[in-house]
Design an enzyme around this catalytic site. Structure first.
Site, PDB file in Angstrom:
ATOM      1  N   LYS A  75       0.854  -1.190   0.000  1.00 49.43           N
ATOM      2  CA  LYS A  75       0.000   0.000   0.000  1.00 49.43           C
ATOM      3  C   LYS A  75       0.889   1.239   0.000  1.00 49.43           C
ATOM      4  O   LYS A  75       1.900   1.278   0.711  1.00 49.43           O
ATOM      5  CB  LYS A  75      -0.891  -0.029   1.248  1.00 49.43           C
ATOM      6  N   SER A 150      -9.660   1.598   2.560  1.00 50.90           N
ATOM      7  CA  SER A 150      -8.783   2.352   1.698  1.00 50.90           C
ATOM      8  C   SER A 150      -7.702   1.524   1.011  1.00 50.90           C
ATOM      9  O   SER A 150      -7.096   1.991   0.046  1.00 50.90           O
ATOM     10  CB  SER A 150      -8.134   3.473   2.503  1.00 50.90           C
ATOM     11  N   SER A 174      -9.924  -0.667   6.854  1.00 54.91           N
ATOM     12  CA  SER A 174      -9.317  -0.558   5.522  1.00 54.91           C
ATOM     13  C   SER A 174      -8.570  -1.773   5.009  1.00 54.91           C
ATOM     14  O   SER A 174      -8.160  -1.787   3.853  1.00 54.91           O
ATOM     15  CB  SER A 174      -8.391   0.646   5.458  1.00 54.91           C
TER      16      SER A 174
HETATM   17  N1  GLN Z   1     -13.162   4.040   5.818  1.00 60.49           N
HETATM   18  C1  GLN Z   1     -12.669   4.501   7.082  1.00 60.49           C
HETATM   19  C2  GLN Z   1     -12.275   5.943   6.979  1.00 60.49           C
HETATM   20  O1  GLN Z   1     -12.533   6.508   5.977  1.00 60.49           O
HETATM   21  C3  GLN Z   1     -11.501   3.642   7.517  1.00 60.49           C
HETATM   22  C4  GLN Z   1     -10.255   3.943   6.792  1.00 60.49           C
HETATM   23  C5  GLN Z   1      -9.096   3.112   7.213  1.00 60.49           C
HETATM   24  O2  GLN Z   1      -9.236   2.103   7.885  1.00 60.49           O
HETATM   25  N2  GLN Z   1      -7.919   3.585   6.860  1.00 60.49           N
HETATM   26  O3  GLN Z   1     -11.729   6.532   7.863  1.00 60.49           O
END
Ligand code: GLN
Length: 474
Positions: A75, A150, A174
């Site tokens: 990532k 994400s 994410s």
């Molecule tokens: N979707 C969640 C957010 O927007 C979690 C994101 C994540 O785990 N990095 O914060």
């Protein structure tokens, strides 16, 4: 495509070479990356160097690690020495970290071959990769759908058979959410199990790095390789990596599991049906499953959307046009910083910075941030109560299968709700895993989530393995 376990075994025995596996990965990337937008950067030179080092060591009869010759996708919020690292943000354009994240060093030490950096929602804020400054990633299983986020690029790399394994980060879901939407196994490790050194921080008290893989065994192999104390991360647990691979086939005989009402309520009927079938499979395998309500879970989303933006507003203050990446030139420094941050950050990141700054401001600190911390404590206590009764919890990972592009972009709240089932564990800092189980609308995969106390990864992997077998993947 071969699993990581298979690749490493064949590389060690000489049945294949790290270079041959890398070539296969690179040609898969060439074939579909333009269509799917998975990799933001492919480090062909670095990958070839890593692969030939492994092959030379095999030729000399030296021991190579558990991930010998396994291509891995990273990532793009993980620092890799000399390799562009963007967090999918314009503000980091052109920046190359001068060091490796600990996880990258550990993957290399285990013999893995980092192939490149994958797309994400900008600074890991989102659930669909639609917030990337470099365009969305498409779900390889159905390119009109999102891959989740994400860590959408990392999930897509594995789902598209570009690399057998990928690394993601999970602040509110994410890793698990894109794993569910792409039919993969994803682990959110206990807080402190995996070093965050070299992970560009979103919300430091919630962030954890973990694997996205096709099989439970591969998840165990990767997690065992990257876990364990790191003096460079002050929140790292002061103990070596746990033994996980040895426990994957331990089964669930005699284990007590609770189906949590709040982890299925509001999910689509096909998702609920999958969770029910998973419960039946666990019973069949010898576990006792009871039903439990944990009302505190309903407060998770609101607490998270204060705590995570609060921490993000502080963490992202360092991107000011002085030290990293983008600088928009102006006559004085304040104007330069303002212009740089205005041009460099996308809409969702700005929304979070504003929310977080507001929640932390003197007049509102107690009412918002302080309250959210109290909710977090209640959440931790609620989990602890549950784990006095049962060994693990089960529920859905996401309310629905992969959704269409654009279907939630105009309504931030609808997007935030994608993580309603994953967020509680981030707040408590405990472990959770998503494992594919059954399919739903349009034949798309469904993820079932197992949650356990801190350091229960071995137990969760064994439970996930039971579900993997019951779902027809022996
Ligand atoms: N979707 C969640 C957010 O927007 C979690 C994101 C994540 O785990 N990095 O914060």
């Amino acid at each position: 495509m071969k699993t990581a376990e298979q690749v490493a075994r064949e590389v060690r025995s000489g049945a294949t070479t790290a270079m041959a596996e890398l070539n296969a990965a690179l040609s898969a990337v060439r074939e579909r990356n333009e269509e799917l937008n998975v990799f933001l950067h492919v480090d062909e030179k670095g990958a070839r160097a890593a692969a030939s080092r492994i092959d030379e060591r095999v030729a000399r009869g030296e021991a190579v690690g558990p991930l010998a010759g396994v291509p891995v996708a990273l990532k793009d919020n993980l620092c890799q020495n000399g390799v562009p690292t963007t967090c999918s943000s314009r503000i980091l354009e052109g920046w190359r970290p001068p060091y490796n994240a600990t996880v990258v060093d550990r993957l290399l030490a285990a013999g893995a071959v980092p192939v490149g950096k994958t797309n994400l929602d900008e600074f890991a804020m989102g659930s669909s990769t639609e917030n990337s400054a470099f365009g969305p990633t498409k779900n390889p299983l159905n390119p009109s759908r999102v891959p989740g986020g994400s860590s959408g690029g990392s999930a897509a790399a594995v789902a598209a058979d570009m690399t057998p394994i990928a690394i993601g980060s999970d602040t509110g879901g994410s890793i698990r959410q894109p794993a569910a939407l792409c039919g993969l196994v994803g682990v959110k490790p206990s807080y402190g199990l995996v070093s965050r050194y070299g992970l560009i921080a979103f919300a430091s008290s919630l962030d954890q790095i973990g694997p996205l893989t096709k099989t439970v065994m591969d998840a165990a192999i990767v997690l065992e390789a990257i876990a364990g104390h790191d003096p460079m991360d002050s929140t790292s647990l002061p103990e070596p990596a746990p033994s996980l691979v040895a426990h994957v086939e331990s089964g669930v005989v005699g284990k007590r599991i609770a189906l949590v009402r709040e982890l299925v309520d509001g999910a689509d009927p096909d998702v609920v049906a999958s969770v029910d079938q998973a419960v039946a499979a666990l019973r069949e395998a010898g576990a006792t499953v009871v039903e439990l309500s944990i009302p505190e879970f309903r407060l998770g989303l609101s607490a998270y959307y204060l705590i995570a933006p609060a921490e993000a507003s502080s963490n992202l203050a360092r991107f000011d046009g002085v030290r990293y990446g983008l600088r928009v030139k102006r006559d004085d420094v304040t104007a330069m910083m303002e212009a740089t941050r205005t041009a460099g950050f996308g809409a969702e990141v700005k929304r979070r910075i504003m929310l977080g700054t507001y929640a932390l401001s003197a007049g509102y600190f107690d009412a918002y941030y302080g309250q959210a911390l109290k909710v977090r404590t209640r959440m931790i206590e609620a989990f602890a109560r549950a784990y006095r009764q049962v060994d693990m919890l089960i529920g859905a990972t996401t309310p629905s299968v992969a959704f269409e592009f654009g279907s939630k972009t105009s309504d931030p709240m609808a997007m935030y709700l994608s993580d309603v089932f994953t967020i509680p564990t981030n707040l408590s800092g405990e472990a959770a895993i998503s494992v594919p189980f059954g399919t739903g609308e349009a034949g798309l995969p469904i993820g079932v989530q197992l949650l356990g106390p801190g350091r229960s990864e071995a137990l969760l992997l064994a439970g996930a393995r039971v579900l993997e077998i019951a779902d027809g993947r022996p």
